[in-house]
Design a protein around this motif. Structure first.
Motif, PDB file in Angstrom:
ATOM      1  N   ARG A  36       0.976  -1.149   0.077  1.00  0.00           N
ATOM      2  CA  ARG A  36       0.193  -0.084  -0.071  1.00  0.00           C
ATOM      3  C   ARG A  36       0.929   1.221  -0.069  1.00  0.00           C
ATOM      4  O   ARG A  36       2.121   0.890   0.133  1.00  0.00           O
ATOM      5  N   ASN A  37       0.275   2.483  -0.047  1.00  0.00           N
ATOM      6  CA  ASN A  37       1.048   3.691   0.076  1.00  0.00           C
ATOM      7  C   ASN A  37       1.401   3.564   1.604  1.00  0.00           C
ATOM      8  O   ASN A  37       0.874   3.601   2.460  1.00  0.00           O
ATOM      9  N   GLU A  39       2.388   5.713   3.727  1.00  0.00           N
ATOM     10  CA  GLU A  39       1.948   6.860   4.311  1.00  0.00           C
ATOM     11  C   GLU A  39       0.521   6.499   4.785  1.00  0.00           C
ATOM     12  O   GLU A  39       0.095   7.130   5.900  1.00  0.00           O
ATOM     13  N   SER A  40      -0.153   5.569   4.120  1.00  0.00           N
ATOM     14  CA  SER A  40      -1.325   5.276   4.711  1.00  0.00           C
ATOM     15  C   SER A  40      -1.445   4.226   5.739  1.00  0.00           C
ATOM     16  O   SER A  40      -2.460   3.725   6.161  1.00  0.00           O
TER      17      SER A  40
END
Lengths: 328, 328
Positions: A36-37, A39-40
C-alpha cells in the motif's frame, strides 16, 4: 545488539509480528514494508518506519531477518524465494500440496545467496507438525489424530460471504467432544469428517433476503460444508461486530500407540492449543523461528529449512547452560 | 543396515528398550550387558546375547549406540562418561541438580573419543522439557505449570516400604483436577504443593502391625508426604499384586501467556501424556534419540547433547521429503 526484524505485509499477521517483537527484548522492529501507500499505514511501534515493499532490497544491510506476512496463495510463492536472495526469511506457507515446490524454490535462492529460509512456520503447519513428528518417532505403528477448533475459519467465513444475500459472516470449526474422548481412550476409532468436527455459522443477511435459501446454500456447499453437520444462525451486523470480532482458534494433536513385547501397553500423547488470537499466536511462533534463522545464519548455514530441521535450543534466548538448568 | 543397539542394564528400562527396538525396523538389538551373571538373565529377543558388562568395551565395533539403563544415583554418573569413550551413548539421567556436572563429564569423554552422548532423555526430563522450551520461546513472559500423574512414584513407594511394619506398598501421585482447570482457564493461579497434587497409598501391613501408627508415619513423613493431602489404604498382598502391578504414569505441561500490543489476548499451550507403562514409554523415547545419536555421529559430530540440541527430523526414520509430505 538486538536482532533486527523486517515485516513484509502489514495485515493481522504482520501486526501480530510487531506485537511479538515487543515481547522479545533481544529483537527490534527495523521496518515494515507494504504494497500500500506507506503513508496510509499506521503501525504501533514508536520510531519504526513504513516503506514501500520495493524499497526492501535497498535496506538489506539494516535488517537481519525478514518475516513474510503475506498469503500462501499468491504472495509467498513469489516473495519468499525473492526475499531469500537478500535476507534470512521466515514464512507461514500453508498450502500443503505445494510445500515441496515452495521448499525447493526457497532452498535454491537461499543457498545461492547464503541465507537461511524457514518455511511453513506457525501452529499448523508448525507446532502441530512438530508434535506429530515427535509422537510418531516415539510410538511407531500408532495412530494420529488432528482436531481443529474451536476457532474461526477465515476460508469458510469467506465462502459464506460469497453466497447471494449474505452481507457478513463468521464460521466456527468445532471439534466433536465425543470423538476426542474416543481417541483419548486409546480405542483407535476410525472417524469420518462428519464425526470429527461440526461447523457453526453466524450470518448477517441483506434486508429482505431469502433466509431459507441462504441456509440451504451454505449447508449443502461442496467441500466447505456438505460433509459436516452445519448450524446456521442469522444475526444482526451489530451482534456480529459485538460478539464475534475475535479470531480465536486452537486444536488438538493426539497420537495413540502401543509398547511392550506383545503390544500390551497403551499410551496417549496429546498436544493442544487454546488461542484467543490465531494470527498473534502464529506471529509469536514466527518470531521465535526468526531468532533461530538469525543464529543459524551466524553459524554460516544456508538453504531452506522447516521446523523439523531446527534444534529447539535455537528458539530460546537462553544459553545452553541456562536451558539445562531451568527447563530440562 | 540396521542401527546396532547395545543395552547396558536389564531392569524395567532395559527390557523396555528391547521392546522398543522390536517396534523400529531400522534398529536391531546387538547385545545386552549386565552386572549380574549373564547366564542368569533371560531376554526376549531371539538370537540376541547377554554379556557381562565388562565385555562391552571389547565389542565396540559391533555396536553403534549404547543405551544406558541404570539408575541416576550411582550408575549413570560413572557409566555414561565411561561408555562415551567407546560408543555413542544415550541415558535418562534425571537428578536435576547434578545435570551440569554430568553434562560436562559426558561432554569431555565424548569429545575426546569422537562420540555423541545424549543425556537426560525420557519424558521428564525429556519430552516435558522440550515442551517447556518450545512454549517459553513462543510465549515469553507467561507461566509454566507441570503436573505429574496419575502415576506410580517408585521413590514414594520405596519410602513407604521403609516404614516399620510395612510389607509392601504402591504410591500414586494424582494431579488435582480443579488446579488443572484453574491453570487452563488462563487465570494464572499461584499454586502450593498441596494444591497441585494428592498422594494415594496402597499399603500391605505385616500381621499384627499398628495400622494407626503406620498411617501417621506415612502422612507426616517430611519431603515425601507432609506437604500433601495423603490417603492411605490398607490392602492385602493379593490385592496389591492383582490391582496395582502396573507402572502407569503421565502428566501435563501447561504454559499460559499473553500476546497483543497491550497483552490483550490469552493463550494456553498444553502437552500431556497418559502412559500405561512409564519405563516402556521412557525406553521408546531413548530409542528414538539413539537414532539421532547414530545419525549425528555419521555426520562427524561429537560431544554431549540434550533433547534441546537435537533437530526433530533426526528422530524419525523418514527422509526430509517424506516428513514434509506426511507430517508437516
Amino acid at each position: 545488539m538486538a536482532i533486527r526484524i523486517g515485516i513484509a505485509g502489514y495485515g493481522n499477521l504482520g501486526r501480530g509480528v510487531e506485537c511479538a517483537i515487543k515481547h522479545n527484548p533481544d529483537m527490534e522492529l527495523a521496518a515494515v514494508f507494504t504494497r500500500r501507500n506507506p503513508e496510509s499505514v499506521q503501525i504501533l511501534t514508536p520510531g519504526a518506519k513504513v516503506y514501500s515493499i520495493e524499497e526492501a532490497q535497498a535496506m538489506k544491510d539494516s535488517i537481519d531477518v525478514m518475516i513474510l506476512c503475506g498469503g500462501s496463495a499468491t504472495d509467498l510463492p513469489v516473495q519468499t524465494p525473492e526475499f531469500a536472495r537478500s535476507f534470512h526469511v521466515i514464512d507461514s506457507f500453508d498450502t500443503h500440496a505445494h510445500i515441496p515446490q515452495h521448499f525447493q524454490a526457497v532452498d535454491e535462492a537461499a543457498k545461492e545467496s547464503g541465507h537461511v529460509g524457514i518455511i511453513s512456520v506457525g501452529w499448523d503447519p508448525g507446532m502441530f507438525s512438530l508434535n506429530r513428528l515427535y509422537a510418531n518417532a516415539i510410538l511407531p505403528g500408532g495412530s494420529d489424530y488432528t482436531f481443529w477448533g474451536k476457532g474461526v475459519s477465515q476460508g469458510h467465513s469467506d465462502a459464506i460471504r460469497r453466497v447471494e444475500g449474505v452481507k457478513d459472516a463468521r464460521q466456527y470449526t468445532i471439534p466433536v467432544e465425543s470423538a476426542l474422548e474416543a481417541v483419548r481412550s486409546g480405542r483407535n476409532p476410525q472417524l469420518t469428517t462428519r464425526q470429527k468436527h461440526t461447523r457453526e455459522c453466524f450470518v448477517v443477511a441483506e434486508e429482505g433476503a431469502d433466509l431459507e435459501r441462504i441456509e440451504k446454500e451454505i449447508v449443502t456447499m461442496p467441500n466447505y460444508f456438505a460433509d459436516y453437520d452445519t448450524t446456521v444462525h442469522f444475526i444482526t451486523q451489530e451482534e456480529l461486530d459485538r460478539d464475534h470480532k475475535g479470531i480465536p482458534h486452537g486444536g488438538f494433536v493426539i497420537r495413540t500407540g502401543k509398547t511392550g513385547w506383545e503390544d500390551e501397553n497403551s499410551h496417549v500423547i496429546e498436544y493442544s492449543l487454546k488461542l484467543d488470537s490465531n494470527p498473534e499466536f502464529t506471529s509469536s511462533v514466527l518470531v521465535a523461528y526468526a531468532r533461530a534463522a538469525y543464529r543459524l545464519g551466524q553459524e554460516g548455514q544456508s538453504g531452506c529449512k522447516t521446523v523439523f530441521d531446527i534444534a529447539p535450543a535455537y528458539l530460546s534466548p537462553l544459553s545452553g547452560e541456562e536451558l539445562r538448568k531451568n527447563l530440562l
